[in-house]
Design an enzyme around this catalytic site. Sequence first.
Site, PDB file in Angstrom:
ATOM      1  N   ASN A 212       0.851  -1.201   0.000  1.00 56.03           N
ATOM      2  CA  ASN A 212       0.000   0.000   0.000  1.00 56.03           C
ATOM      3  C   ASN A 212       0.876   1.237   0.000  1.00 56.03           C
ATOM      4  O   ASN A 212       2.104   1.140  -0.007  1.00 56.03           O
ATOM      5  CB  ASN A 212      -0.972  -0.037   1.184  1.00 56.03           C
ATOM      6  CG  ASN A 212      -0.226  -0.093   2.501  1.00 56.03           C
ATOM      7  OD1 ASN A 212       0.525   0.806   2.842  1.00 56.03           O
ATOM      8  ND2 ASN A 212      -0.411  -1.194   3.232  1.00 56.03           N
ATOM      9  N   ASP A 281      -4.387  -5.925   5.093  1.00 52.98           N
ATOM     10  CA  ASP A 281      -5.441  -6.724   5.731  1.00 52.98           C
ATOM     11  C   ASP A 281      -5.460  -8.159   5.198  1.00 52.98           C
ATOM     12  O   ASP A 281      -5.846  -9.071   5.909  1.00 52.98           O
ATOM     13  CB  ASP A 281      -6.799  -6.059   5.509  1.00 52.98           C
ATOM     14  CG  ASP A 281      -6.930  -4.789   6.350  1.00 52.98           C
ATOM     15  OD1 ASP A 281      -6.477  -4.812   7.502  1.00 52.98           O
ATOM     16  OD2 ASP A 281      -7.469  -3.782   5.842  1.00 52.98           O
ATOM     17  N   LYS A 291       8.615 -17.177 -10.408  1.00 55.40           N
ATOM     18  CA  LYS A 291       7.887 -16.066 -11.028  1.00 55.40           C
ATOM     19  C   LYS A 291       6.749 -16.604 -11.901  1.00 55.40           C
ATOM     20  O   LYS A 291       6.952 -17.542 -12.682  1.00 55.40           O
ATOM     21  CB  LYS A 291       8.857 -15.234 -11.871  1.00 55.40           C
ATOM     22  CG  LYS A 291       8.194 -14.012 -12.467  1.00 55.40           C
ATOM     23  CD  LYS A 291       9.155 -13.216 -13.326  1.00 55.40           C
ATOM     24  CE  LYS A 291       8.400 -12.112 -14.027  1.00 55.40           C
ATOM     25  NZ  LYS A 291       9.189 -11.449 -15.059  1.00 55.40           N
ATOM     26  N   PRO A 309      -3.107 -11.612  10.258  1.00 54.79           N
ATOM     27  CA  PRO A 309      -3.340 -11.360  11.687  1.00 54.79           C
ATOM     28  C   PRO A 309      -3.359  -9.858  11.948  1.00 54.79           C
ATOM     29  O   PRO A 309      -2.699  -9.091  11.236  1.00 54.79           O
ATOM     30  CB  PRO A 309      -2.124 -12.011  12.358  1.00 54.79           C
ATOM     31  CG  PRO A 309      -1.074 -12.068  11.303  1.00 54.79           C
ATOM     32  CD  PRO A 309      -1.795 -12.198   9.981  1.00 54.79           C
ATOM     33  N   ASP A 310      -4.095  -9.453  12.954  1.00 50.28           N
ATOM     34  CA  ASP A 310      -4.103  -8.034  13.352  1.00 50.28           C
ATOM     35  C   ASP A 310      -3.057  -7.860  14.461  1.00 50.28           C
ATOM     36  O   ASP A 310      -3.246  -8.331  15.586  1.00 50.28           O
ATOM     37  CB  ASP A 310      -5.501  -7.630  13.833  1.00 50.28           C
ATOM     38  CG  ASP A 310      -5.613  -6.131  14.033  1.00 50.28           C
ATOM     39  OD1 ASP A 310      -4.731  -5.556  14.704  1.00 50.28           O
ATOM     40  OD2 ASP A 310      -6.566  -5.533  13.496  1.00 50.28           O
ATOM     41  N   PHE A 327      -3.493   3.676  15.066  1.00 48.82           N
ATOM     42  CA  PHE A 327      -3.695   4.724  14.065  1.00 48.82           C
ATOM     43  C   PHE A 327      -4.850   4.289  13.174  1.00 48.82           C
ATOM     44  O   PHE A 327      -5.051   3.091  12.957  1.00 48.82           O
ATOM     45  CB  PHE A 327      -2.425   4.930  13.230  1.00 48.82           C
ATOM     46  CG  PHE A 327      -1.559   6.036  13.763  1.00 48.82           C
ATOM     47  CD1 PHE A 327      -0.936   5.913  14.998  1.00 48.82           C
ATOM     48  CD2 PHE A 327      -1.365   7.204  13.032  1.00 48.82           C
ATOM     49  CE1 PHE A 327      -0.142   6.935  15.504  1.00 48.82           C
ATOM     50  CE2 PHE A 327      -0.569   8.229  13.529  1.00 48.82           C
ATOM     51  CZ  PHE A 327       0.041   8.101  14.763  1.00 48.82           C
ATOM     52  N   LYS A 341     -12.890   1.670  16.382  1.00 43.89           N
ATOM     53  CA  LYS A 341     -11.629   0.903  16.484  1.00 43.89           C
ATOM     54  C   LYS A 341     -11.110   0.882  17.921  1.00 43.89           C
ATOM     55  O   LYS A 341     -10.550  -0.113  18.384  1.00 43.89           O
ATOM     56  CB  LYS A 341     -10.555   1.518  15.571  1.00 43.89           C
ATOM     57  CG  LYS A 341     -10.612   0.907  14.186  1.00 43.89           C
ATOM     58  CD  LYS A 341      -9.698   1.548  13.181  1.00 43.89           C
ATOM     59  CE  LYS A 341     -10.292   1.258  11.812  1.00 43.89           C
ATOM     60  NZ  LYS A 341      -9.662   1.924  10.720  1.00 43.89           N
ATOM     61  N   LYS A 345     -10.747  -2.903  19.234  1.00 46.13           N
ATOM     62  CA  LYS A 345      -9.402  -3.441  19.464  1.00 46.13           C
ATOM     63  C   LYS A 345      -8.957  -3.266  20.917  1.00 46.13           C
ATOM     64  O   LYS A 345      -7.829  -3.574  21.259  1.00 46.13           O
ATOM     65  CB  LYS A 345      -8.394  -2.778  18.513  1.00 46.13           C
ATOM     66  CG  LYS A 345      -8.744  -2.985  17.033  1.00 46.13           C
ATOM     67  CD  LYS A 345      -7.568  -2.743  16.095  1.00 46.13           C
ATOM     68  CE  LYS A 345      -8.028  -2.814  14.650  1.00 46.13           C
ATOM     69  NZ  LYS A 345      -6.940  -2.841  13.674  1.00 46.13           N
TER      70      LYS A 345
HETATM   71  N1  CTP Z   1      -3.366  -2.929  12.409  1.00 47.59           N
HETATM   72  C1  CTP Z   1      -2.515  -3.968  12.731  1.00 47.59           C
HETATM   73  N2  CTP Z   1      -2.596  -5.142  12.042  1.00 47.59           N
HETATM   74  C2  CTP Z   1      -3.487  -5.295  11.048  1.00 47.59           C
HETATM   75  C3  CTP Z   1      -4.335  -4.226  10.692  1.00 47.59           C
HETATM   76  C4  CTP Z   1      -4.254  -3.051  11.403  1.00 47.59           C
HETATM   77  O1  CTP Z   1      -1.694  -3.835  13.632  1.00 47.59           O
HETATM   78  N3  CTP Z   1      -3.522  -6.448  10.399  1.00 47.59           N
HETATM   79  C5  CTP Z   1      -3.304  -1.679  13.186  1.00 47.59           C
HETATM   80  C6  CTP Z   1      -2.750  -0.507  12.406  1.00 47.59           C
HETATM   81  O2  CTP Z   1      -1.350  -0.385  12.573  1.00 47.59           O
HETATM   82  C7  CTP Z   1      -3.498   0.654  13.021  1.00 47.59           C
HETATM   83  C8  CTP Z   1      -4.813   0.078  13.455  1.00 47.59           C
HETATM   84  O3  CTP Z   1      -4.603  -1.331  13.534  1.00 47.59           O
HETATM   85  O4  CTP Z   1      -2.880   1.115  14.202  1.00 47.59           O
HETATM   86  C9  CTP Z   1      -5.968   0.364  12.560  1.00 47.59           C
HETATM   87  O5  CTP Z   1      -5.683  -0.031  11.263  1.00 47.59           O
HETATM   88  P1  CTP Z   1      -6.746   0.093  10.106  1.00 47.59           P
HETATM   89  O6  CTP Z   1      -6.227  -0.519   8.862  1.00 47.59           O
HETATM   90  O7  CTP Z   1      -7.231   1.514  10.035  1.00 47.59           O
HETATM   91  O8  CTP Z   1      -7.922  -0.762  10.739  1.00 47.59           O
HETATM   92  P2  CTP Z   1      -8.573  -2.074  10.329  1.00 47.59           P
HETATM   93  O9  CTP Z   1      -8.800  -2.831  11.586  1.00 47.59           O
HETATM   94  O10 CTP Z   1      -7.802  -2.779   9.260  1.00 47.59           O
HETATM   95  O11 CTP Z   1      -9.972  -1.567   9.766  1.00 47.59           O
HETATM   96  P3  CTP Z   1     -10.390  -1.026   8.309  1.00 47.59           P
HETATM   97  O12 CTP Z   1      -9.255  -1.347   7.374  1.00 47.59           O
HETATM   98  O13 CTP Z   1     -11.632  -1.768   8.034  1.00 47.59           O
HETATM   99  O14 CTP Z   1     -10.608   0.448   8.492  1.00 47.59           O
END
Ligand code: CTP
Length: 401
Positions: A212, A281, A291, A309-310, A327, A341, A345
């Site tokens: 991204n 995500d 390749k 994983p988050d 963030f 969020k 979280k």
């Molecule tokens: N984050 C993370 N790991 C992921 C996705 C997000 O640690 N796999 C953390 C980001 O670093 C940020 C926060 O979660 O601090 C929010 O990320 P964001 O992408 O805005 O939230 P999502 O939970 O992915 O929700 P969405 O994309 O639906 O807005």
Amino acid sequence: MDLHGKHIVLGLTGGVACYKAADLARELIKAGATVQAVMTASAQRFVTPLLMQSLTGRPVATTQWDSSQPNAMAHINLSREADAIVVAPATADFIARLAQGRCDELLSLLCIARPAHRCGLLLAPAMNREMWAHAATQRNVQQVVDDGAVVLGPAAGEQACGEVGDGRMLEPHELRDALIAHFQPKVLRGRRVLITAGPTFEALDPVRGLSNRSSGKMGFALARAAAEAGAQVTLVAGPVHLPTPAGVRRVDVESARQMLDAVLPLAAQHEVFIATAAVADWRPLSAAQAKIKKGAQPGAPAFELTENPDVLATVAALPTPPFCVGFAAETHDIERHAREKLQRKRLKMVVANHGPSTFGRDENQLMLVDAQGTRELPAASKLSLARALVLELAQRLPPQP
Ligand code: CTP
């Protein structure tokens, strides 16, 4: 203009690195400082007072016997005006003399005469590696540190004598940044802060992948601001081309899973976790080993994705999590999404911004959302915002044990 309003005494002692002190004077002035150069007799053998006067716009002070000063006390006047004294280069001999409290020439005299509680003394050693490693030098360095001086560097690398090793003076921009850091309030002194930054990269095959537009700049600015505020900072960075802020320990990762693997064992060792990374995500369910060739199959290949994983939610769900800050890069309904969020979280604070208008830029605008309410940090450079965020964070942290 991070040094706006600061008056710096720049001391030069006799070493080859005096040529870099000229550049340092310019860097300090560009950052908003006024600079008063003070040169020892040995320094004047390497560069002339005329050069330093031309760069600083002030006559260089070279002697304590200056009768042009109405009170004839150059050492008192110079040290009372200064917000900090930087000696760059600082030779082994100068450090030895400071360690002993000798005052037989202007620069060491004014270092000793300075009001230490409000005028810091920063030394940038520059010498041959054997001289730096010598027990006497190391003893003297320890002594001046114990006496309140800050020693910057030295770096390792090629030396003027042709040898390679420790003893090179830090570069002018590094010394400038160290001085800027010196003036920041130490609101995170002794705290340990873990930060993720940048995008992640999820491989499709050995040459392609999903990523991204996150530049990592906000996370790197926060790492710098936290370090400036006295924290021990660990930065887990996705693939970005940004220099590591001074004093920050950096761990490079590529994918979301690598980021999680790096962060999890570190989380328990840190009191604060700030997740600025734009973690992908989703990732391809399986990455091709070789390749993927264009003609290998008819049409375009289809990729099945699976959820990553988050990292932040995983850390926040630990039995004794650090103080977790997330963030949120949003495109609309910023506050509502940030608050959602915060709860989902189980975070202590969410820092929200408008994603598309900040990615890759040096400026940003933030909204801080926590259980107490919402606070806006108006548009500014990412570094200014990072410093403001560090102050906000420091106010919310539980007291140190
Ligand atoms: N984050 C993370 N790991 C992921 C996705 C997000 O640690 N796999 C953390 C980001 O670093 C940020 C926060 O979660 O601090 C929010 O990320 P964001 O992408 O805005 O939230 P999502 O939970 O992915 O929700 P969405 O994309 O639906 O807005």
